[in-house]
Design an enzyme around this catalytic site. Structure first.
Site, PDB file in Angstrom:
ATOM      1  N   HIS A   1       5.328 -14.877  -1.528  1.00 32.36           N
ATOM      2  CA  HIS A   1       4.648 -13.472  -1.289  1.00 32.36           C
ATOM      3  C   HIS A   1       5.896 -12.613  -1.046  1.00 32.36           C
ATOM      4  O   HIS A   1       5.509 -11.312  -1.652  1.00 32.36           O
ATOM      5  CB  HIS A   1       3.895 -13.714   0.247  1.00 32.36           C
ATOM      6  CG  HIS A   1       3.446 -12.446   0.504  1.00 32.36           C
ATOM      7  ND1 HIS A   1       2.105 -12.008   0.013  1.00 32.36           N
ATOM      8  CD2 HIS A   1       3.491 -11.703   1.564  1.00 32.36           C
ATOM      9  CE1 HIS A   1       1.745 -10.844   0.637  1.00 32.36           C
ATOM     10  NE2 HIS A   1       2.572 -10.633   1.592  1.00 32.36           N
TER      11      HIS A   1
ATOM     12  N   GLU B   1       0.710  -1.247   0.035  1.00 27.65           N
ATOM     13  CA  GLU B   1       0.033   0.039   0.150  1.00 27.65           C
ATOM     14  C   GLU B   1       0.811   1.092  -0.035  1.00 27.65           C
ATOM     15  O   GLU B   1       0.322   2.301  -0.159  1.00 27.65           O
ATOM     16  CB  GLU B   1      -0.998  -0.109   1.228  1.00 27.65           C
ATOM     17  CG  GLU B   1      -1.907  -0.994   1.057  1.00 27.65           C
ATOM     18  CD  GLU B   1      -1.666  -2.239   1.565  1.00 27.65           C
ATOM     19  OE1 GLU B   1      -2.131  -3.299   1.112  1.00 27.65           O
ATOM     20  OE2 GLU B   1      -0.627  -2.673   2.083  1.00 27.65           O
TER      21      GLU B   1
ATOM     22  N   SER C   1       8.965  -2.454   5.469  1.00 27.45           N
ATOM     23  CA  SER C   1       9.938  -3.609   5.933  1.00 27.45           C
ATOM     24  C   SER C   1       9.186  -5.059   5.643  1.00 27.45           C
ATOM     25  O   SER C   1       8.235  -5.138   6.086  1.00 27.45           O
ATOM     26  CB  SER C   1      10.321  -3.659   7.384  1.00 27.45           C
ATOM     27  OG  SER C   1      10.871  -5.052   8.063  1.00 27.45           O
TER      28      SER C   1
ATOM     29  N   GLU D   1       8.556 -18.142   4.164  1.00 22.88           N
ATOM     30  CA  GLU D   1       8.410 -19.615   3.479  1.00 22.88           C
ATOM     31  C   GLU D   1       7.818 -19.634   2.147  1.00 22.88           C
ATOM     32  O   GLU D   1       7.827 -20.468   1.440  1.00 22.88           O
ATOM     33  CB  GLU D   1       7.880 -20.538   4.239  1.00 22.88           C
ATOM     34  CG  GLU D   1       8.544 -20.692   5.629  1.00 22.88           C
ATOM     35  CD  GLU D   1       8.102 -21.589   6.639  1.00 22.88           C
ATOM     36  OE1 GLU D   1       6.959 -22.344   6.188  1.00 22.88           O
ATOM     37  OE2 GLU D   1       8.722 -21.959   7.623  1.00 22.88           O
TER      38      GLU D   1
END
Length: 158
Positions: free
Chosen positions: A97, A67, A89, A94
């Protein structure tokens, strides 16, 4: 870029223009607040150190790093800003993404810089783990927020 050879908070103070007549927009992601809060502290402290008055530092928050693009774009519509800083940040997990978010934000901020008349400073930490993020948000490698503030002042003067 932060490495062991480049401390994010070290710079030549004499090379930084006076920011007393400049106005800054800062967009901060709420995700990873321990890190983004430290980045914000460094950014504001360094802007003020170089003359920016608190009333000319406008801070908005967005839910996450993706965003930041929208937040920065909205701030570019305000004729009063000399530069905009995004702070976020993303810590690798895993799933892929991490890659999609980092790539999307990078592309979005690059697009804004190419299409707008206000510099948008990239302050997104993209780290492999929490310790790397801490090291770059006030830890042993300095604070990326300091670096972003200096970049914003210099680019506003450009």
């Amino acid at each position: 870029m932060s490495t062991e050879l480049h401390h994010l908070s070290n710079y030549d103070e004499q090379s930084v223009p006076d920011a007393s007549n400049m106005c800054f927009g800062v967009v901060v992601a709420e995700w990873n607040p321990e890190i983004t809060g430290a980045l914000l502290d460094g950014t504001v402290r360094t802007l003020e150190k170089h003359g920016a008055i608190p009333e000319n530092i406008h801070i908005k928050t967005v839910p996450g790093s993706f965003e930041l693009i929208y937040g920065a774009q909205q701030m570019t519509k305000n004729d009063g800003f000399d530069a905009i800083i995004i702070l976020g940040s993303v810590i690798k997990g895993e799933t892929p993404h991490f890659d999609y978010i980092c790539q999307g934000v990078t592309y979005g901020i690059a697009r804004l810089n190419a299409s707008q008349n206000i510099p948008v400073i990239y302050g997104l930490l993209t780290t492999n783990n929490l310790q790397q993020a801490k090291d770059r948000s006030g830890g042993k490698l300095g604070n990326k927020g300091d670096e972003c503030a200096i970049d914003a002042i210099k680019m506003a003067k450009f």
